[in-house]
Design a protein around this motif. Structure first.
Motif, PDB file in Angstrom:
ATOM      1  N   ARG A  83      51.732  25.802  41.269  1.00 54.57           N
ATOM      2  CA  ARG A  83      51.570  27.130  41.866  1.00 54.57           C
ATOM      3  C   ARG A  83      51.120  28.113  40.790  1.00 54.57           C
ATOM      4  NH1 ARG A  83      53.541  29.885  46.331  1.00 54.57           N
ATOM      5  NH2 ARG A  83      53.809  32.140  46.025  1.00 54.57           N
ATOM      6  N   ALA A  84      50.256  29.051  41.196  1.00 49.09           N
ATOM      7  CA  ALA A  84      49.796  30.088  40.269  1.00 49.09           C
ATOM      8  C   ALA A  84      49.867  31.442  40.977  1.00 49.09           C
ATOM      9  CB  ALA A  84      48.372  29.810  39.809  1.00 49.09           C
ATOM     10  N   ASP A  85      50.736  32.330  40.472  1.00 51.44           N
ATOM     11  CA  ASP A  85      50.850  33.702  40.989  1.00 51.44           C
ATOM     12  C   ASP A  85      50.193  34.652  39.986  1.00 51.44           C
ATOM     13  OD1 ASP A  85      52.585  33.223  43.370  1.00 51.44           O
ATOM     14  OD2 ASP A  85      53.988  32.509  41.844  1.00 51.44           O
ATOM     15  N   TYR A  86      49.465  35.637  40.517  1.00 45.53           N
ATOM     16  CA  TYR A  86      48.639  36.497  39.670  1.00 45.53           C
ATOM     17  C   TYR A  86      48.999  37.968  39.834  1.00 45.53           C
ATOM     18  CZ  TYR A  86      45.495  32.456  39.171  1.00 45.53           C
ATOM     19  OH  TYR A  86      44.968  31.221  38.905  1.00 45.53           O
ATOM     20  N   LYS A  87      49.051  38.662  38.706  1.00 43.46           N
ATOM     21  CA  LYS A  87      49.102  40.125  38.672  1.00 43.46           C
ATOM     22  C   LYS A  87      47.899  40.564  37.845  1.00 43.46           C
ATOM     23  CE  LYS A  87      50.949  44.318  38.945  1.00 43.46           C
ATOM     24  NZ  LYS A  87      49.800  45.062  38.389  1.00 43.46           N
ATOM     25  N   ILE A  88      46.946  41.273  38.500  1.00 39.95           N
ATOM     26  CA  ILE A  88      45.678  41.624  37.850  1.00 39.95           C
ATOM     27  C   ILE A  88      45.465  43.129  37.939  1.00 39.95           C
ATOM     28  CG2 ILE A  88      43.218  41.082  37.685  1.00 39.95           C
ATOM     29  CD1 ILE A  88      43.772  38.733  39.647  1.00 39.95           C
ATOM     30  N   ASP A  89      45.053  43.722  36.839  1.00 34.27           N
ATOM     31  CA  ASP A  89      44.644  45.128  36.810  1.00 34.27           C
ATOM     32  C   ASP A  89      43.251  45.182  36.192  1.00 34.27           C
ATOM     33  OD1 ASP A  89      47.190  46.401  37.726  1.00 34.27           O
ATOM     34  OD2 ASP A  89      47.944  45.474  35.888  1.00 34.27           O
ATOM     35  N   ALA A  90      42.287  45.697  36.958  1.00 33.48           N
ATOM     36  CA  ALA A  90      40.900  45.702  36.490  1.00 33.48           C
ATOM     37  C   ALA A  90      40.288  47.079  36.658  1.00 33.48           C
ATOM     38  CB  ALA A  90      40.083  44.671  37.255  1.00 33.48           C
ATOM     39  N   GLN A  91      39.321  47.383  35.809  1.00 33.69           N
ATOM     40  CA  GLN A  91      38.580  48.642  35.880  1.00 33.69           C
ATOM     41  C   GLN A  91      37.091  48.339  35.973  1.00 33.69           C
ATOM     42  OE1 GLN A  91      40.557  48.147  32.729  1.00 33.69           O
ATOM     43  NE2 GLN A  91      42.268  48.450  34.139  1.00 33.69           N
ATOM     44  N   ASP A 252      44.649  26.456  42.829  1.00 31.89           N
ATOM     45  CA  ASP A 252      45.999  26.371  43.373  1.00 31.89           C
ATOM     46  C   ASP A 252      46.316  27.618  44.191  1.00 31.89           C
ATOM     47  OD1 ASP A 252      47.309  23.932  42.774  1.00 31.89           O
ATOM     48  OD2 ASP A 252      47.399  24.493  40.657  1.00 31.89           O
ATOM     49  N   TYR A 253      47.389  27.523  44.978  1.00 30.89           N
ATOM     50  CA  TYR A 253      47.813  28.636  45.828  1.00 30.89           C
ATOM     51  C   TYR A 253      48.900  29.449  45.130  1.00 30.89           C
ATOM     52  CZ  TYR A 253      45.185  26.505  49.618  1.00 30.89           C
ATOM     53  OH  TYR A 253      44.173  26.004  50.392  1.00 30.89           O
ATOM     54  N   GLY A 254      48.989  30.721  45.551  1.00 29.30           N
ATOM     55  CA  GLY A 254      50.016  31.606  45.035  1.00 29.30           C
ATOM     56  C   GLY A 254      49.887  32.984  45.649  1.00 29.30           C
ATOM     57  N   ASN A 255      50.705  33.925  45.173  1.00 33.27           N
ATOM     58  CA  ASN A 255      50.654  35.318  45.621  1.00 33.27           C
ATOM     59  C   ASN A 255      49.874  36.149  44.612  1.00 33.27           C
ATOM     60  OD1 ASN A 255      52.254  34.584  47.797  1.00 33.27           O
ATOM     61  ND2 ASN A 255      54.163  35.228  46.811  1.00 33.27           N
ATOM     62  N   TYR A 256      49.118  37.101  45.136  1.00 31.61           N
ATOM     63  CA  TYR A 256      48.282  37.966  44.306  1.00 31.61           C
ATOM     64  C   TYR A 256      48.688  39.426  44.492  1.00 31.61           C
ATOM     65  CZ  TYR A 256      44.882  34.268  43.224  1.00 31.61           C
ATOM     66  OH  TYR A 256      44.262  33.143  42.764  1.00 31.61           O
ATOM     67  N   ASP A 257      48.813  40.107  43.383  1.00 33.66           N
ATOM     68  CA  ASP A 257      49.056  41.546  43.354  1.00 33.66           C
ATOM     69  C   ASP A 257      48.014  42.106  42.392  1.00 33.66           C
ATOM     70  OD1 ASP A 257      49.955  44.142  42.725  1.00 33.66           O
ATOM     71  OD2 ASP A 257      52.049  43.594  43.032  1.00 33.66           O
ATOM     72  N   TYR A 258      47.030  42.846  42.918  1.00 36.38           N
ATOM     73  CA  TYR A 258      45.947  43.282  42.034  1.00 36.38           C
ATOM     74  C   TYR A 258      45.535  44.721  42.324  1.00 36.38           C
ATOM     75  CZ  TYR A 258      42.539  42.243  45.837  1.00 36.38           C
ATOM     76  OH  TYR A 258      41.824  42.215  47.014  1.00 36.38           O
ATOM     77  N   THR A 259      45.099  45.385  41.251  1.00 36.96           N
ATOM     78  CA  THR A 259      44.588  46.751  41.358  1.00 36.96           C
ATOM     79  C   THR A 259      43.174  46.801  40.807  1.00 36.96           C
ATOM     80  OG1 THR A 259      45.426  47.452  39.197  1.00 36.96           O
ATOM     81  CG2 THR A 259      46.897  47.742  41.096  1.00 36.96           C
TER      82      THR A 259
END
Length: 685
Positions: A83-91, A252-259
């Motif tokens: 499983r791969a869960d992601y927290k991403i912040d991009a500009q 892989d599947y997981g939860n994503y939280d991204y801005t």
């Protein structure tokens, strides 16, 4: 040629003997006569290539199931996936076409093995001038002629077993290996990877993401925009094939939280659900979205007359951060522009749940003959796929009219801004269909492109029939044309091409000119033949639905698909999987002979058919009699289990005018000339 030379040599010997010994001469002539007779018989009859022991091969797929993958094709009792869960912040810097970001990946090792290194995908490295993609692309397709890009990795840290490290890592083309200072424990061990990175967004027509100019500003389609985990599975361990451009992705599947932080004047749409509409939308936009949630007709959120007006944004300076979340997904993507028209409509799902179809596109694409119908197309596609196969799981389905000609991601697709009418329906329907394959059913696109492209092309068939009473039907690849058409035989030139490959070929190994024929059309045509001619609609549909349910949010292999279809349909289809998917065999069915019982057509007829090539299929035979009666015989594939010749009785009552095998031309028969037998009294004879 050898036979002719041999005959001349024999004649020469006979010439020598003819005056010396008349008895020897006569003996030689008899030998020559017998030899020529047998030779004429051998060469006048077409030799069959068919061998039932090869086709009905008991050793094909004879390996037992495992603890991880059951012999029936379903996940085994010990099936696992990481499983791969992601927290991403991009500009987004829209002036310099630059993405800068930070990603934090929580990677969970559910495997039974301790891992001492992990692999990540750096897809933007495809655009380096030294990349394998650039070096293996033909000059007219080479990315390094127009744009030089790639991921710039600024820092990498990891958190493992309560400690923070700056690990050793090695970047090789589009892959990054991080070597762990301690083993990542099996069955639940967690690793946190933090990466700071940036990359230049390529211009349009260079890849699966890009940017373009419009009269009201740039449009950005952003994908492959963060370092992603490679898949570690029970089949081969790490799946680390490089990204060359043709083969797509395995995630892989997981939860994503991204801005995504963008200039204040831009609108952003993205995979998943917008978490902060109060900070990113105006009051008018919020009210219109609420109306769209209740409307089967398209509602403007931003109308053509409102595009690029300052009053359409909640703030008028600086940057605005758009916050999205998406659960149980293998990827996310987004698009941004100040040039967007924005419209939406309700999606009605079989369970009674609702989703929302949305489209964003430039004013250059507006109008009822073009993107003005995009949301209608998107809404109906999702409803049709949900009804027939598996319910759409996401809160939104988004279509973006921009620089990318056709590309799919969970909950969002990119389609070309110039597409109109049937072309727009076609690309919208196909790209959103990818949310079933491979977004829900998570096959490996890099290795088995046919399991997403071909399956998706196949499910397009029913949507073409169902949309607006068949407005754009028929679909020409993967579905038969109306009665009297001949599209199944359009593939014959490919099947007989020595340079063509079997379906089970790595995507990157397929020449560009054959990609669509093999991955899309041949795969889909195979499923259509299986549905229409072998299993029937009810059995096929149940088996195909079973495959989707078994492998939703999991990683099936080709064998898992084959075995599930066998298991759920109650049919041993290994002969079909071997001939159509594993091999590149061809089909040649023929009508050989017709004889009347006791010489009297009223007592019935014996009709002989043959299978002359390696591939087999069930047989449909149409018989026309001189008294005007027409009948059809349907014969199962088992008639070919012992040999390539079959004789059956037909209850004729008069002289037979013609016998036709495959009368509806539903099979890719390479020699249709021998499909018809006519009597001397047949019309036109």
């Amino acid at each position: 040629m050898f036979l002719i030379i041999l005959i001349f040599r024999l004649l020469n010997q006979i010439h020598k003997f003819i005056f010396a010994d008349m008895k020897t001469s006569l003996y030689c002539f008899l030998i020559l006569f017998v030899f020529i007779c047998f030779s004429r018989q051998d060469f006048s009859q077409e030799k069959s290539k068919y061998d039932p022991n090869q086709t009905f091969d008991p050793l094909f797929d004879s390996q037992p199931g495992t603890y991880y993958r059951d012999g029936s094709g379903k996940p085994g009792p010990g099936y696992w996936q990481n499983r791969a869960d992601y927290k991403i912040d991009a500009q987004l810097d829209d002036k310099n076409n630059l993405i800068q970001g930070n990603v934090s990946i929580t990677y969970t090792n559910n495997s039974p093995n301790t891992l001492h290194y992990v692999w990540l995908q750096l897809d933007q490295n495809r655009f380096r001038d030294s990349s394998r993609s650039a070096l293996t692309s033909p000059p007219n397709l080479s990315t390094n002629q127009k744009f030089i890009g790639g991921d710039e990795i600024k820092s990498v840290t990891i958190e493992l077993n309560g400690k923070t490290y700056k690990p050793d890592y090695l970047i090789t083309d589009t892959r990054m290996q991080i070597r762990l200072p301690e083993g990542l424990k099996s069955k639940g061990g967690e690793l946190i990877i933090n990466i700071e990175y940036s990359f230049k967004v390529p211009p349009e027509n260079l890849g699966r993401c890009g940017w373009m100019d419009t009269k009201n500003g740039k449009i950005f389609d952003i994908a492959q925009w963060y370092p992603r985990m490679e898949v570690y599975d029970d089949l081969i361990g790490w799946n680390s094939l490089p990204f060359l451009g043709a083969g797509e992705f395995y995630c892989d599947y997981g939860n994503y939280d991204y801005t995504v932080s963008v200039p204040w004047y831009m609108i952003v749409v993205g995979s998943g659900e917008l978490i902060n509409p109060q900070q990113t939308l105006t009051k008018t936009e919020t009210e219109r979205l609420q109306k769209a949630h209740q409307s089967d007709k398209t509602v403007f959120i931003v109308s053509p007359s409102e595009v690029a007006q300052e009053s359409n944004r909640p703030v008028h300076s600086g940057t605005v951060t758009w916050h999205f979340k998406m659960e149980n997904t293998r990827d996310v993507s987004w698009a941004a522009s100040k040039a967007f028209i924005w419209d939406a409509a309700k999606i009605n799902l079989p369970s009674g749940k609702k989703s929302l179809a949305m489209s964003v596109y430039p004013i250059e694409s507006s109008g009822d003959s073009a993107w003005g119908r995009s949301t209608e197309y998107l809404k109906r596609s999702v409803e049709i796929f949900s009804k027939h196969w598996y319910e759409y799981p996401y809160p939104y389905a988004i279509n973006v009219g921009g620089p990318v000609g056709g590309m799919e991601y969970p909950g969002i697709v990119f389609c070309y801004w110039k597409a109109k009418r049937k072309n727009l329906w076609m690309v919208t329907n196909h790209e959103i269909g990818h949310n079933w394959f491979p977004m829900i059913v998570g096959s490996d696109e890099r290795e088995n492109a046919w399991m997403d492209e071909g399956f998706n092309t196949f499910i397009d068939v029913l949507s073409y029939k169902d949309f607006n009473n068949g407005e754009y039907y028929p679909k020409r690849d993967g579905e038969f044309a109306p009665k009297g058409g001949d599209p199944a035989r359009e593939i014959v030139s490919y099947l007989t091409n020595p340079a063509a490959q079997p379906i089970l070929t790595y995507a990157d190994n397929i020449p560009w000119q054959y990609t669509h024929t093999l991955e899309y059309y041949k795969t889909a045509l195979g499923l259509v033949m299986l549905r229409n001619l072998v299993l029937g609609h009810k059995r096929f549909d149940f088996a195909f639905q079973t495959y989707i349910k078994r492998w939703a949010y999991k990683h099936p292999s080709p064998i898992d698909f084959f075995r599930t279809m066998n298991d759920a349909s109650g049919e041993d289809l290994n002969w079909f999987w071997k001939e159509w998917f594993v091999k590149k065999w061809t089909l040649d069915q023929a009508v050989k002979d017709v004889k009347y019982i006791d010489g009297d057509p009223s007592k019935g007829s014996l009709i002989t058919i043959t299978n002359n090539d390696k591939m087999v299929m069930p047989v449909v035979v149409e018989v026309k009699e001189s008294n005007g009666h027409t009948g059809r015989i349907h014969l199962p594939v088992e008639i070919w289990e012992r040999s390539g010749k079959w004789t059956f009785k037909y209850n004729s009552t008069s002289i037979i005018d013609s016998v036709i095998i495959d009368p509806d031309k539903e099979l890719p028969d390479i020699n249709p000339e021998n499909n018809i037998w006519t009597s001397g009294t047949a019309k036109g004879k």
